[in-house]
Design a protein around this motif. Structure first.
Motif, PDB file in Angstrom:
ATOM      1  N   HIS A 209     -12.352   3.679   5.224  1.00  0.00           N
ATOM      2  CA  HIS A 209     -13.565   4.254   4.654  1.00  0.00           C
ATOM      3  C   HIS A 209     -14.699   3.866   5.593  1.00  0.00           C
ATOM      4  O   HIS A 209     -14.999   2.694   5.763  1.00  0.00           O
TER       5      HIS A 209
ATOM      6  N   VAL B 212      -8.522   0.924   3.281  1.00  0.00           N
ATOM      7  CA  VAL B 212      -8.306   1.549   1.980  1.00  0.00           C
ATOM      8  C   VAL B 212      -6.826   1.481   1.660  1.00  0.00           C
ATOM      9  O   VAL B 212      -5.989   1.859   2.477  1.00  0.00           O
ATOM     10  N   ASP B 213      -6.522   1.019   0.475  1.00  0.00           N
ATOM     11  CA  ASP B 213      -5.155   0.908   0.004  1.00  0.00           C
ATOM     12  C   ASP B 213      -4.692   2.264  -0.517  1.00  0.00           C
ATOM     13  O   ASP B 213      -5.492   3.164  -0.726  1.00  0.00           O
ATOM     14  N   ASP B 214      -3.412   2.412  -0.720  1.00  0.00           N
ATOM     15  CA  ASP B 214      -2.902   3.640  -1.317  1.00  0.00           C
ATOM     16  C   ASP B 214      -3.080   3.606  -2.826  1.00  0.00           C
ATOM     17  O   ASP B 214      -3.440   2.604  -3.412  1.00  0.00           O
TER      18      ASP B 214
ATOM     19  N   ALA C 115      -4.475   4.097  -6.527  1.00  0.00           N
ATOM     20  CA  ALA C 115      -5.737   4.186  -7.267  1.00  0.00           C
ATOM     21  C   ALA C 115      -6.935   3.925  -6.369  1.00  0.00           C
ATOM     22  O   ALA C 115      -7.958   4.590  -6.485  1.00  0.00           O
ATOM     23  N   ASN C 116      -6.824   2.971  -5.470  1.00  0.00           N
ATOM     24  CA  ASN C 116      -7.956   2.648  -4.609  1.00  0.00           C
ATOM     25  C   ASN C 116      -8.385   3.850  -3.778  1.00  0.00           C
ATOM     26  O   ASN C 116      -9.562   4.149  -3.672  1.00  0.00           O
ATOM     27  N   THR C 117      -7.434   4.546  -3.201  1.00  0.00           N
ATOM     28  CA  THR C 117      -7.752   5.734  -2.407  1.00  0.00           C
ATOM     29  C   THR C 117      -8.417   6.795  -3.274  1.00  0.00           C
ATOM     30  O   THR C 117      -9.412   7.405  -2.874  1.00  0.00           O
TER      31      THR C 117
ATOM     32  N   ILE D 174     -10.106   6.356  -6.043  1.00  0.00           N
ATOM     33  CA  ILE D 174     -11.441   5.888  -6.416  1.00  0.00           C
ATOM     34  C   ILE D 174     -12.417   6.126  -5.270  1.00  0.00           C
ATOM     35  O   ILE D 174     -13.529   6.612  -5.486  1.00  0.00           O
ATOM     36  N   ILE D 175     -12.010   5.804  -4.051  1.00  0.00           N
ATOM     37  CA  ILE D 175     -12.869   6.013  -2.884  1.00  0.00           C
ATOM     38  C   ILE D 175     -13.146   7.509  -2.704  1.00  0.00           C
ATOM     39  O   ILE D 175     -14.279   7.918  -2.447  1.00  0.00           O
TER      40      ILE D 175
ATOM     41  N   TYR E 171     -15.647   8.589  -5.282  1.00  0.00           N
ATOM     42  CA  TYR E 171     -16.960   8.038  -4.944  1.00  0.00           C
ATOM     43  C   TYR E 171     -17.622   8.879  -3.853  1.00  0.00           C
ATOM     44  O   TYR E 171     -18.800   9.234  -3.953  1.00  0.00           O
TER      45      TYR E 171
END
Length: 143
Positions: A24, A123-125, A127-129, A131-132, A135
Motif C-alpha cells: 500500500h 499488505v497481507d492477504d 481481510a487486510n487486503t 479492508i485496504i 479504504y
C-alpha cells in the motif's frame, strides 16, 4: 506468468519463483498542498498505471484526495519498492507540471509536485487486503 490459487490466496508464478507481494503506497503532494483536482487525479492514475505496467507491477486499487493518493500494488519480487516509488514520483511530477502547471503554480514552487517522503506498507492477504481496498475506494475523489 501462471496464476495459482490456494484457498483465498492467489499466487503468481514465474520460472522458479512463486509469490504474492502487495504494498500500500501513499504519496503526498509537496507541502501537503491541496493541488490534486479531478483532472490531475485522472492523469496521475494513467501515468502511475503506465509506470507500473513497465515494471511488471499490478495496480490493484487507486484513489486519493486533494493532497495525496493511495495505490495498492502487486509487486514482482525483483521490483525494489524504493526504485518503483522514485520512478512513479519522477514521471508523474514531470507530466503533471507539464500538463497542469497553470492550475498548480500558485500553490507549488520549484520543481516538486510530491513531498520527498512517502509511505509504503506491506499488505497481507484476505481481510487486510479487502479492508485496504475499501479504504482506498472510499477516498473523496477531488471535484
Amino acid at each position: 506468468m501462471i496464476l495459482v490459487s490456494i484457498s483465498t490466496t492467489t499466487l503468481r508464478s514465474q520460472l522458479h519463483c512463486v509469490f504474492n507481494l502487495k504494498r500500500h503506497l501513499v504519496l503526498v503532494s509537496a507541502y501537503r498542498r491541496e493541488v490534486i483536482t479531478s483532472a490531475i487525479m485522472d492523469d496521475l492514475e494513467i501515468h502511475i498505471r503506465r509506470v507500473c505496467e513497465m515494471s511488471d507491477v499490478g495496480v490493484l486499487e487507486f484513489s486519493g484526495e486533494t493532497d495525496h493518493v493511495h495505490i495498492l500494488l502487486a509487486l514482482h519480487p525483483s521490483v525494489m519498492p524504493a526504485k518503483l516509488v522514485n520512478s512513479i514520483k519522477t514521471l508523474t511530477s514531470r507530466r503533471i507540471r507539464k500538463d497542469h502547471w497553470e492550475t498548480i503554480k500558485t500553490q507549488l514552487w520549484g520543481e516538486r509536485f510530491w513531498s520527498r517522503s512517502y509511505c509504503v506498507l506491506s499488505v497481507d492477504d484476505g481481510a487486510n487486503t479487502e479492508i485496504i481496498k475499501r479504504y482506498i475506494q472510499n477516498q473523496t475523489w477531488p471535484s
